[in-house]
Scaffold this motif. Structure first.
Motif, short mmCIF file in Angstrom:
data_model
loop_
_atom_site.label_atom_id
_atom_site.label_comp_id
_atom_site.label_asym_id
_atom_site.label_seq_id
_atom_site.Cartn_x
_atom_site.Cartn_y
_atom_site.Cartn_z
N VAL B 109 0.84 -1.20 0.00
CA VAL B 109 0.00 0.00 0.00
C VAL B 109 0.87 1.25 0.00
N ARG B 110 1.96 1.20 0.79
CA ARG B 110 2.86 2.35 0.86
C ARG B 110 3.47 2.61 -0.52
N LEU B 111 3.79 1.52 -1.22
CA LEU B 111 4.40 1.65 -2.54
C LEU B 111 3.41 2.22 -3.55
N ILE B 112 2.18 1.74 -3.52
CA ILE B 112 1.19 2.12 -4.53
C ILE B 112 0.56 3.47 -4.23
N TRP B 113 0.11 3.66 -2.98
CA TRP B 113 -0.64 4.87 -2.66
C TRP B 113 0.17 5.91 -1.90
N GLY B 114 1.41 5.54 -1.51
CA GLY B 114 2.24 6.49 -0.77
C GLY B 114 1.96 6.43 0.71
N PRO B 115 2.90 6.98 1.51
CA PRO B 115 2.79 6.85 2.96
C PRO B 115 1.69 7.72 3.58
N ALA B 116 1.30 8.80 2.92
CA ALA B 116 0.28 9.68 3.50
C ALA B 116 -1.08 9.02 3.39
N GLY B 117 -1.96 9.31 4.31
CA GLY B 117 -3.31 8.75 4.26
C GLY B 117 -4.14 9.38 3.15
N LEU B 118 -5.21 8.72 2.80
CA LEU B 118 -6.15 9.26 1.81
C LEU B 118 -7.43 9.67 2.53
N ALA B 119 -8.16 10.59 1.92
CA ALA B 119 -9.48 10.93 2.45
C ALA B 119 -10.51 10.45 1.44
N LEU B 120 -11.61 9.97 1.95
CA LEU B 120 -12.71 9.56 1.06
C LEU B 120 -13.88 10.50 1.34
N PRO B 121 -14.07 11.52 0.49
CA PRO B 121 -15.13 12.48 0.77
C PRO B 121 -16.51 11.87 0.52
N LEU B 122 -17.46 12.29 1.32
CA LEU B 122 -18.83 11.79 1.16
C LEU B 122 -19.58 12.66 0.16
N PRO B 123 -20.50 12.07 -0.59
CA PRO B 123 -21.36 12.89 -1.44
C PRO B 123 -22.31 13.74 -0.56
N ALA B 124 -22.80 14.83 -1.13
CA ALA B 124 -23.59 15.80 -0.35
C ALA B 124 -24.81 15.15 0.30
N TRP B 125 -25.44 14.21 -0.42
CA TRP B 125 -26.69 13.65 0.11
C TRP B 125 -26.49 12.78 1.33
N LEU B 126 -25.23 12.45 1.63
CA LEU B 126 -25.00 11.63 2.81
C LEU B 126 -24.50 12.43 4.00
N THR B 127 -24.27 13.73 3.80
CA THR B 127 -23.70 14.50 4.91
C THR B 127 -24.77 15.22 5.73
N VAL B 128 -26.00 15.23 5.27
CA VAL B 128 -27.03 15.96 6.01
C VAL B 128 -27.41 15.21 7.28
N PRO B 129 -27.68 15.93 8.37
CA PRO B 129 -28.16 15.26 9.56
C PRO B 129 -29.64 14.90 9.41
N VAL B 130 -30.01 13.78 9.98
CA VAL B 130 -31.39 13.33 9.90
C VAL B 130 -31.98 13.39 11.30
#
Lengths: 316, 305
Positions: B109-130
């Motif tokens: 994973v370090r070789l392919i994606w690099g040592p820094a972490g990745l962020a996985l942003p959420l689409p807008a429709w999933l960020t609203v509070p219910v």
């Protein structure tokens, strides 16, 4: 362990011992200080692996939390040093006693279980020790604790002298191996090994299997606590990371790589594992990319580890 | 009060996520008698795949599905190439070999994606509070995790209890040799079960990814938690894993949320602030130790062999 025949494995063991004894000479002649520093660490971890081998190889107790004792021994030295008790005559006995007590508690509770459950419960106790160490904010917490002054043995031996410290570690390793050899060949050791092969039978002929197991577990923990005290002196530092479960995994790898249940196997395992790690990391940053599959191949094709391989070779 | 409800839901969500991981682990453990430390790596790979595929496709759902497929495939390949040769071996051999795989995956994973972490942003429709009950709002995404995990748990139950494959899996768990002797292709069955376990781990990873960062070693801590769960629940028991996972999820979350305040009432400020983080991290290990001491077979042991 029968009387040592001059088999390939005995010859290798003798050669490695000789090389370990002569290493400081080589280092002094060539001026290669690095190799001495590296092998000091290897010798210390070999002692830890040898103690794990006592319970894993001879006792059949698969402890996945053995690195906890490295940390406990280390923290005993570090905390006492931080509180102004610099004498090794205080630090080391405390390191041994605390390790033994921890092993006693963990062993008494864990030995109620068997097999995979035992692996997991020893892991759980080591993780608890890890979290306790992380919470010791007075002693560095997560960041660890710097040991500003190595254990003081009243002029008897100077731990800050590289060569003297190396020989001290080596003496501890040989002492530990001798102790384990004596234990394994004693009546007590034979009972422990008997319990490993057939617990019910040993119970039936009147041995309290768990008492023997527990004593063996405590002895191994104490020896590893000594390795921890040495390690803290070697790095001048101790941190919770020493106790993390992957460190316990490393120790297991050393034991199995070298050959479980062979007296000298863990030493060979520690040397091969750590030298390989060093060489591969010089060669590529991604050393684990090679090390990982290598472990897999060793498990698949070299049962009994390196000592097992040597044994098969000498038998033809 | 609202805080308690919210933390309970957080605990439930975490527990269900742990269940996805533990279900695969306990299946592989119960049926193949195989200790897979690399299960956490599959969890990590699920998260990395998701982060990559979501980036490529621009769609969260599509990316997640692709990541699920990729983890399933990876699990099957892994089983086929390496792990199937380890069945029937000593547990220790399996621990060592899969420990090697963890090293391998972390560096790959370090070789392919690099040592820094990745962020996985959420689409807008999933960020609203219910609004779940009047006055209590809860993030839609965490709610979605609960729903998806419950659906998967129900599906898993149906597959294992109501289908022919499930019957074979259960038969395999109780007597491997016998179902082989009855002419079932046990190797194929094992590969399928392993793939299923991998996909479940991948699903847990990709769902957790938007909440935490996607990083190397993310699978290791949670793997230990999953092991704790299957040991508490009883090895090989999916029902036990489900109960234990929710139990552990809630205890862990509640402990972290409320233990510091509770301790502060009985201890002095300094002592409490030292003890609280350690105690809340230790809580589930303590729980496991107690369970193992009182009931060494776990709380819900699978049917006797």
């Amino acid at each position: 362990m029968k009387m040592p025949k001059l088999s390939a494995s005995t010859a290798v063991a003798a050669a490695v011992c000789a090389a370990l004894v002569l290493l400081p000479v080589y280092s002094a002649v060539t001026g290669n200080i690095f190799i001495l520093t590296m092998f000091t660490r290897i010798v210390i971890l070999a002692l830890a692996a040898a103690s794990l081998n006592l319970i894993m190889g001879y006792g059949g107790m698969m402890s996945f939390g053995h690195a906890a004792y490295l940390g406990i021994g280390g923290y005993a030295v570090g905390i006492l040093a931080a509180e102004g008790f610099g004498s090794g005559f205080i630090q080391w006995p405390v390191a041994l006693v605390v390790s033994a007590l921890f092993a006693l508690v963990v062993g008494a509770l864990s030995l109620r279980t068997r097999g995979v459950y035992f692996i997991m419960i020893t892991l759980a106790f080591a993780q608890m020790a890890y979290y306790i160490a992380s919470a010791l904010s007075r002693y560095g917490g997560d960041d660890g604790l710097t040991v500003y002054k190595r254990s003081d043995f009243a002029g008897l031996i100077n731990l800050s002298n590289r060569t003297q410290f190396y020989y001290l570690c080596l003496a501890c390793l040989f002492g530990g191996l001798y102790l384990i050899w004596r234990i394994v060949n004693s009546r007590f050791g034979l009972v422990v090994q008997g319990v490993r092969s057939n617990e019910q039978r040993m119970q039936a002929i009147g041995f309290h299997a768990n008492r023997y197991r527990l004593v063996c577990f405590v002895i191994a923990g104490t020896i590893c606590g000594l390795a921890g005290a040495l390690l803290a002196n070697n790095t001048d530092f101790v941190s919770p990371a020493v106790m993390y479960w992957t460190r316990s995994g490393d120790l297991m790898v050393m034991v199995i790589l070298g050959g479980m249940g062979s007296l000298f196997g863990p030493v060979i395992g520690a040397i091969v594992f750590l030298v390989l790690e060093e060489l591969l990391s010089q060669f590529t940053e991604y050393w684990a990319l090679i090390m990982g599959p290598l472990l897999l191949l060793i498990v698949l094709f070299a049962r009994g580890g390196i000592m097992g391989l040597l044994g098969r070779m000498s038998r033809g | 009060m609202y805080l308690v409800v919210e933390q309970l839901l957080n605990g439930l969500q975490f527990g269900l996520l742990l269940f996805l991981l533990a279900a695969g682990l306990t299946l592989v453990f119960g049926i193949m008698d195989f200790v897979n430390l690399a299960h956490g790596s599959l969890y990590m790979m699920g998260a990395y795949f998701a982060a990559t595929f979501v980036g490529w496709t621009g769609s969260f759902v599509l990316g997640a599905l692709m990541a699920l497929g990729a983890t399933l495939l990876l699990g099957i390949v892994l089983e086929f190439v390496a792990l199937r040769h380890l069945y029937g071996r000593d547990h220790l051999d399996q621990v060592l070999a899969t420990f090697g795989l963890i090293l391998f995956f972390n560096d790959a994973v370090r070789l392919i994606w690099g040592p820094a972490g990745l962020a996985l942003p959420l689409p807008a429709w999933l960020t609203v509070p219910v609004q779940i009950i009047p006055g209590v709002y809860y993030p839609a995404y965490r709610l979605m995790i609960i729903v998806v995990a419950l659906l998967v748990a129900a599906l898993l139950y149906l597959v294992v209890m109501r289908t022919r494959i499930g019957m074979l899996i259960r038969a395999g768990a109780s007597n491997r040799e016998m179902i082989g002797a009855l002419g079932i292709n046990i190797k194929l069955l094992f590969t399928l079960v392993f793939g299923l376990g991998a996909a479940l781990a991948g699903l847990a990873g990709l769902m957790q990814a938007p909440i935490l960062t996607v990083q190397i070693g993310m699978g290791e801590n949670i793997l230990i938690l999953a092991f704790v769960i299957i040991v508490i629940g009883g090895i090989g028991s999916i029902r036990g894993a489900f109960m234990a996972a929710i139990f552990v999820g809630i205890i862990d979350t509640m402990g972290r949320a409320f233990l510091p305040d509770l301790l502060r009432k009985v201890l002095s400020g300094a002592a409490a602030s030292t003890a609280a983080p350690a105690l809340s991290s230790m809580l589930i290990y303590l729980l496991m130790a107690i369970v193992l001491i009182v009931r060494p077979e776990g709380l819900f042991p699978a049917a006797k062999r």
